[in-house]
Motif scaffolding. Structure first.
Motif, mmCIF file in Angstrom:
data_model
loop_
_atom_site.group_PDB
_atom_site.id
_atom_site.type_symbol
_atom_site.label_atom_id
_atom_site.label_comp_id
_atom_site.label_asym_id
_atom_site.label_seq_id
_atom_site.Cartn_x
_atom_site.Cartn_y
_atom_site.Cartn_z
ATOM 1 N N ILE A 112 0.837 -1.104 0.278
ATOM 2 C CA ILE A 112 -0.009 0.026 0.183
ATOM 3 C C ILE A 112 0.814 1.160 -0.162
ATOM 4 O O ILE A 112 0.444 2.203 -0.303
ATOM 5 N N ARG A 113 2.128 1.080 0.391
ATOM 6 C CA ARG A 113 2.849 2.339 0.535
ATOM 7 C C ARG A 113 3.777 2.142 -0.956
ATOM 8 O O ARG A 113 4.013 1.325 -1.445
ATOM 9 N N PHE A 114 4.172 3.506 -1.376
ATOM 10 C CA PHE A 114 4.736 3.448 -2.675
ATOM 11 C C PHE A 114 6.186 2.722 -2.592
ATOM 12 O O PHE A 114 6.504 2.065 -3.757
ATOM 13 N N LEU A 115 7.143 3.085 -1.917
ATOM 14 C CA LEU A 115 8.436 2.556 -2.021
ATOM 15 C C LEU A 115 8.610 1.012 -2.019
ATOM 16 O O LEU A 115 9.208 0.372 -3.053
ATOM 17 N N PRO A 116 7.779 0.297 -1.208
ATOM 18 C CA PRO A 116 7.656 -1.137 -1.205
ATOM 19 C C PRO A 116 7.303 -1.637 -2.579
ATOM 20 O O PRO A 116 7.619 -2.468 -3.138
ATOM 21 N N ALA A 117 5.851 -0.881 -3.100
ATOM 22 C CA ALA A 117 5.681 -1.095 -4.501
ATOM 23 C C ALA A 117 6.477 -1.107 -5.484
ATOM 24 O O ALA A 117 6.539 -1.909 -6.327
ATOM 25 N N LEU A 118 7.244 0.102 -5.454
ATOM 26 C CA LEU A 118 8.364 0.205 -6.462
ATOM 27 C C LEU A 118 9.351 -0.913 -6.288
ATOM 28 O O LEU A 118 9.868 -1.339 -7.355
ATOM 29 N N MET A 119 9.729 -1.398 -5.069
ATOM 30 C CA MET A 119 10.722 -2.319 -4.913
ATOM 31 C C MET A 119 10.221 -3.519 -5.490
ATOM 32 O O MET A 119 10.910 -4.452 -6.203
ATOM 33 N N SER A 120 8.746 -3.998 -5.339
ATOM 34 C CA SER A 120 8.262 -5.137 -5.900
ATOM 35 C C SER A 120 8.293 -5.046 -7.085
ATOM 36 O O SER A 120 8.454 -6.077 -7.927
ATOM 37 N N ILE A 121 8.033 -3.760 -7.871
ATOM 38 C CA ILE A 121 7.988 -4.021 -9.376
ATOM 39 C C ILE A 121 9.408 -4.109 -9.928
ATOM 40 O O ILE A 121 9.471 -4.893 -10.790
ATOM 41 N N HIS A 122 10.164 -3.499 -9.188
ATOM 42 C CA HIS A 122 11.796 -3.847 -9.738
ATOM 43 C C HIS A 122 12.180 -5.212 -9.689
ATOM 44 O O HIS A 122 12.818 -5.692 -10.517
ATOM 45 N N THR A 123 11.679 -6.012 -8.516
ATOM 46 C CA THR A 123 12.200 -7.495 -8.635
ATOM 47 C C THR A 123 11.240 -8.306 -8.966
ATOM 48 O O THR A 123 11.323 -8.767 -9.920
ATOM 49 N N GLN A 124 9.929 -8.119 -8.248
ATOM 50 C CA GLN A 124 8.855 -9.315 -8.552
ATOM 51 C C GLN A 124 8.314 -9.222 -9.940
ATOM 52 O O GLN A 124 8.201 -9.908 -10.970
ATOM 53 N N VAL A 125 7.926 -7.956 -10.385
ATOM 54 C CA VAL A 125 7.165 -7.943 -11.523
ATOM 55 C C VAL A 125 8.175 -8.140 -12.818
ATOM 56 O O VAL A 125 8.086 -8.845 -13.802
ATOM 57 N N TRP A 126 9.430 -7.586 -12.679
ATOM 58 C CA TRP A 126 10.628 -7.776 -13.741
ATOM 59 C C TRP A 126 10.763 -9.058 -13.791
ATOM 60 O O TRP A 126 10.859 -9.643 -14.975
ATOM 61 N N ARG A 127 10.822 -9.997 -12.598
ATOM 62 C CA ARG A 127 11.274 -11.464 -12.750
ATOM 63 C C ARG A 127 10.204 -12.044 -13.425
ATOM 64 O O ARG A 127 10.075 -12.927 -14.122
ATOM 65 N N ALA A 128 8.619 -11.883 -13.171
ATOM 66 C CA ALA A 128 7.641 -12.267 -13.503
ATOM 67 C C ALA A 128 7.525 -12.082 -15.352
ATOM 68 O O ALA A 128 7.342 -13.069 -16.057
ATOM 69 N N VAL A 129 8.071 -10.849 -15.509
ATOM 70 C CA VAL A 129 7.909 -10.630 -17.168
ATOM 71 C C VAL A 129 8.942 -10.916 -17.869
ATOM 72 O O VAL A 129 8.971 -11.441 -18.811
#
Lengths: 239, 136
Positions: free
Chosen positions: A127-144
């Motif tokens: 729900i907070r921006f920075l953890p969301a950004l971190m998860s995009i950087h790692t999780q989303v990138w890894r998934a995509v």
């Protein structure tokens, strides 16, 4: 809310049409959806030797499977060519690629949330921006893309700007942009994915892609995130 | 042991890529290269029909006293031609890798029009790393 973004019209249009093909009687030639009968048989016992319908396959089964990079490169090349024929400039082309990425991104987020819920004991929604950004950087990138992005940066001049940096974006690996369109970055598609994920998490932002080559990484790309004012205000309250 | 030049000829006989790597061959104008490529295309078509025992792949190597040209014909009719010294033994494998680079950097590039001259930075880079620096 500022002026309505063009992609909202795209989304509302597609939600209308999805309502259409919920009813099995609606005959739509524009969509190559399986006919109603195949859905019915798939719900019952599948015929031996018949592969199950793609919609009935377990979503977790394909989590670790990979897509051929060549097949994707050809598909994405066609996507860019198709889009390029229908636009009147580089900005328009980037906007359309962004829209396409946005539509992929909403699905990426949905799938990732679904998988997190079914696989981890304590599924979490950022729900907070920075953890969301971190998860995009790692999780989303890894998934995509199969690997995390290379860096996250915060803009020095503007406090509402953040950057995700990819030194060698896989979707651009075989693309050579001609000199006369050198402002174009085909990673606008990736920017769309990021924008959709942020939007889906309730963190509206405007995301763009910029080609920022270095000596070492000639195809280095910066995904620039410009957060909506409301996000910053909420972050301030949540502090 | 030297690689002089690389040509890519499209299926209609047009020269879509030409690059020199080492001195040793006569310098020609781009128009002369176009004519030569078209001629080679015709010769290749003749050689492919000369075979007494059915279908033939056509000429694969043409040798002169000072150089040889190795021709790779792909399934789609594109020809890769490598002009090398007589002693060059790696011509075939180099051509295979050029074909690979072509498939990657040219055919997967949305800004390339099939059968048109190759103006792809990615292809140039791949060829440079494969064969060496060209002349300026």
């Amino acid at each position: 809310m500022q002026q309505p973004h063009p992609r909202f019209s795209v989304l509302s249009g597609s939600s209308l049409s999805s309502a259409e093909h919920l009813s099995p009687t609606a005959s739509s030639t524009r969509f190559s959806l399986p006919s109603a009968t195949s859905i019915n048989t798939a719900l019952g016992t599948p015929k031996p030797g018949l592969r199950p319908n793609i919609y009935d396959r377990n979503l977790n089964k394909t989590r670790t499977s990979e897509v051929s990079a060549s097949a994707f490169a050809f598909l994405f090349s066609e996507v860019v060519q198709y889009t390029q024929k229908r636009v009147s400039g580089i900005n328009d082309l980037e906007r359309r690629l962004n829209t396409l990425g946005y539509r992929a991104g909403t699905r990426v987020l949905e799938l990732m949330v679904w998988r997190a819920e079914s696989s981890s004991k304590a599924p979490k929604r950022e729900i907070r921006f920075l953890p969301a950004l971190m998860s995009i950087h790692t999780q989303v990138w890894r998934a995509v893309f199969g690997r995390p992005a290379d860096a996250i940066e915060k803009s020095v001049e503007n406090e509402d700007e953040y950057m995700i940096i990819d030194n060698d974006p896989p979707i651009e690996r075989h693309i050579s942009v001609p000199k006369d369109m050198n402002q174009l970055s085909c990673s606008s598609f990736t920017a769309g994915v990021v924008e959709a994920v942020l939007d889906g998490l309730g963190l509206p932002a405007r995301v763009t892609a910029h080609h920022t080559p270095t000596q070492q990484f000639p195809s280095r790309t910066t995904i620039l995130i410009k957060l909506d004012k409301s996000v910053l205000e909420r972050e301030e309250i949540l502090k | 042991m030297a690689i002089f030049s690389l040509w890519v000829i499209n299926k209609a006989g047009g020269l879509i890529y030409q690059r020199n790597f080492a001195d040793g061959l006569a310098q020609l104008t781009s128009n002369e290269y176009l004519v030569l490529a078209g001629t080679l295309h015709g010769i290749h078509a003749i050689t492919s029909r000369l075979s007494p025992t059915g279908s033939s792949s056509g000429a694969q190597v043409i040798e002169g006293e000072t150089f040889k040209m190795t021709i790779l014909l792909t399934a789609t009719g594109t020809k890769f031609v490598l002009l090398t010294s007589l002693a060059e033994a790696t011509a075939d494998s180099v051509l295979q890798r050029v074909y690979e680079a072509y498939a990657d950097a040219v055919m997967k590039n949305p800004f390339h029009t099939p059968e048109m001259p190759i103006r792809s930075e990615g292809f140039d880079t791949r060829i440079t790393s494969l064969i060496g620096t060209g002349q300026p």
